[in-house]
Design a protein around this motif. Structure first.
Motif, mmCIF file in Angstrom:
data_model
loop_
_atom_site.group_PDB
_atom_site.id
_atom_site.type_symbol
_atom_site.label_atom_id
_atom_site.label_comp_id
_atom_site.label_asym_id
_atom_site.label_seq_id
_atom_site.Cartn_x
_atom_site.Cartn_y
_atom_site.Cartn_z
ATOM 1 N N THR A 44 0.827 -1.218 0.000
ATOM 2 C CA THR A 44 0.000 0.000 0.000
ATOM 3 C C THR A 44 0.862 1.270 0.000
ATOM 4 N N GLY A 45 1.816 1.321 -0.905
ATOM 5 C CA GLY A 45 2.551 2.549 -1.167
ATOM 6 C C GLY A 45 3.813 2.778 -0.377
ATOM 7 N N GLU A 90 6.021 -12.268 -1.800
ATOM 8 C CA GLU A 90 5.133 -12.422 -0.633
ATOM 9 C C GLU A 90 3.754 -11.857 -0.966
ATOM 10 N N PRO A 91 2.685 -12.488 -0.468
ATOM 11 C CA PRO A 91 1.328 -12.097 -0.878
ATOM 12 C C PRO A 91 0.965 -10.654 -0.520
ATOM 13 N N THR A 92 1.636 -10.071 0.498
ATOM 14 C CA THR A 92 1.288 -8.690 0.871
ATOM 15 C C THR A 92 1.886 -7.655 -0.084
ATOM 16 N N GLN A 149 -6.139 -7.469 -9.423
ATOM 17 C CA GLN A 149 -7.066 -8.605 -9.535
ATOM 18 C C GLN A 149 -6.316 -9.915 -9.783
ATOM 19 N N GLY A 150 -5.235 -10.087 -8.990
ATOM 20 C CA GLY A 150 -4.505 -11.355 -9.029
ATOM 21 C C GLY A 150 -3.513 -11.494 -10.172
ATOM 22 N N ALA A 151 -3.379 -10.483 -11.024
ATOM 23 C CA ALA A 151 -2.456 -10.570 -12.166
ATOM 24 C C ALA A 151 -1.478 -9.401 -12.126
#
Length: 444
Positions: A44-45, A90-92, A149-151
């Motif tokens: 987030t930035g 990492e997913p975050t 959106q996951g891409a």
């Protein structure tokens, strides 16, 4: 996949690859500043910590998702590359900012600057953005890889900074260790502490009963451990010269981990004077073989050599705590000849002399342009170029690393030696530095 088009600022394109190579490229000429690629991994930035910054002094993210791979030069074209593996991200992490910084000048003096995204698997170009309107900027956000959106997608940005890499990195939450100019101030004389106040009289003229012991008479619980203090990142690079030939490793933060020594080179040929550079596969130098070597002396008095000759590759986890990688014949920046010193055992090292020999393919160093880089795992890189060779030398002392009071000092040598007839390069370097070893012929 078809050929990609050059993108305009603000446009984006899908990145279907599982892993990509991010290539910064530019053209170099006299007066062009050096350019460095870097990446910031954002949530987030902002970065979560300074560890989310990947650049020349911190070349790999802990996750393995982003790595700084280094520079290559071909003629007047230079590239600096990053590898990005989305499978390890990492997913975050939702954004990876791709930045460029100029060292020793502004981007107005850099021509042909571009960034392109290549599929790691097949090498095909997915995206390309060319930056052509730079003036006084010393750092640029060229583009960003971002998750939608996951891409993953790539956006061309082209945002300049005139505050350099430090200003750009600070904007995203990185703490930068920049040398501060301190102004001397007049110290005030120390003040005597005020006397303690007298004890207040008890209202009933008698002593108060003692307070009950805390924790039921038991020892109080230990305080929670203090969180580790994060060290700000260092953006400084160190270049050793004849005028300033030495540096302390501890002053550069290089006190532990691996110290990687890299030698890379280009072949030059005399056409109309010096400096006309050819590709590395010049016909008469196609089999050029330079060998990076090290003489060592440990604090217990034991001495030896680390070299490809005789397969004396050394070891990192036991004496001599020095290891030579495989043999490279290309001179490429990302490979070249590499040797690693284990700084976790630096107190065992009395002195280490890094040197290079021509094993075959050339009669002297006269046709070569070589650069030496010492990259501590936890500190600023130290580099220097070799002077032009004007003698028929086949062995060159590069750097002398000497131990002193738990610290290691790096001294630029850049000293070309000419072996006498029938004397090996190794014997020649031993005699010049007084190592006093017995030598026997060897092969590799």
């Amino acid at each position: 996949m078809g050929a990609s088009m050059t993108m305009q600022k603000g446009t984006n394109v899908a990145v279907p690859a599982r892993a990509v190579r991010v290539e910064l490229g530019w053209r170099t000429s006299p007066g062009t500043p050096d350019v460095d690629a870097s990446a910031l991994l954002l949530v987030t930035g902002k970065v979560r910590s300074d560890a989310d910054f990947v650049f020349y002094n911190q070349p790999a993210h802990a996750s393995g998702a982003v790595r700084h791979e280094g520079k290559r030069t071909a003629g007047d074209s230079v590239t600096d590359c990053l590898a990005v593996d989305f499978a390890r991200m990492e997913p975050t992490i939702d954004r990876v900012v791709i930045a460029a910084s100029a060292d020793g000048g502004t981007f107005g003096r850099v021509s042909g600057l571009y960034v392109r995204i290549l599929d790691q698997a097949g090498g095909s170009e997915i995206a390309r953005f060319e930056s052509a309107d730079a003036t006084v900027e010393t750092a640029f956000i060229l583009g960003e890889l971002y998750l939608r959106q996951g891409a993953w997608k790539f956006r061309a940005v082209g945002q300049g900074y005139d505050t350099g890499l430090a200003g750009l990195a600070t904007d995203f939450g990185i703490s930068v260790d920049e040398p501060q100019q301190s102004t001397p101030t007049q110290a005030a004389p120390p003040q005597a502490p005020p006397p303690p106040p007298p004890p207040a009289p008890h209202p009933y003229g008698r002593q108060a009963p003692p307070a009950p012991p805390p924790y039921g008479g038991q020892a109080p619980p230990p305080p929670p451990p203090a969180p580790p203090v994060a060290q700000p990142v260092r953006l400084t690079k160190v270049t050793l010269t004849k005028e300033a030939p030495s540096v302390s490793l501890s002053k550069q933060g290089g006190t532990s981990g691996a110290l990687r020594v890299n030698l890379n080179w280009e072949v030059r040929k005399q056409f109309k004077g010096w400096g006309a550079k050819l590709g590395r596969a010049v016909a008469q130098h196609a089999d050029l073989d330079l060998d990076l070597c090290a003489l060592y002396e440990l604090t217990d008095g034991s001495k030896g050599v680390v070299q490809a000759l005789g397969n004396a590759f050394g070891s990192l986890r036991q004496p001599p705590y020095i290891h030579l990688d495989g043999d490279d014949r290309t001179g490429a920046v990302s490979t070249g000849e590499n040797l690693t010193v284990n700084l976790d055992h630096k107190d065992r090292l009395r002195r280490v002399l890094i040197f290079v020999t021509i094993y075959e393919g050339a009669r002297s160093f006269a046709d070569l342009h070589a650069t030496v880089t010492l990259q501590p795992q936890n500190g600023a890189p130290i580099d220097f170029s070799l002077d032009e060779c004007t003698v028929p030398s086949t062995v060159c002392a590069l750097a002398l690393i000497s131990g002193e009071g738990g610290d290691l000092n790096v001294q630029r040598e850049a000293r070309y030696l000419v072996p006498q007839r029938g004397v090996s390069p190794q014997r020649t370097i031993d005699a010049a530095y007084g190592w006093g070893m017995n030598w026997t012929p060897g092969r590799k």
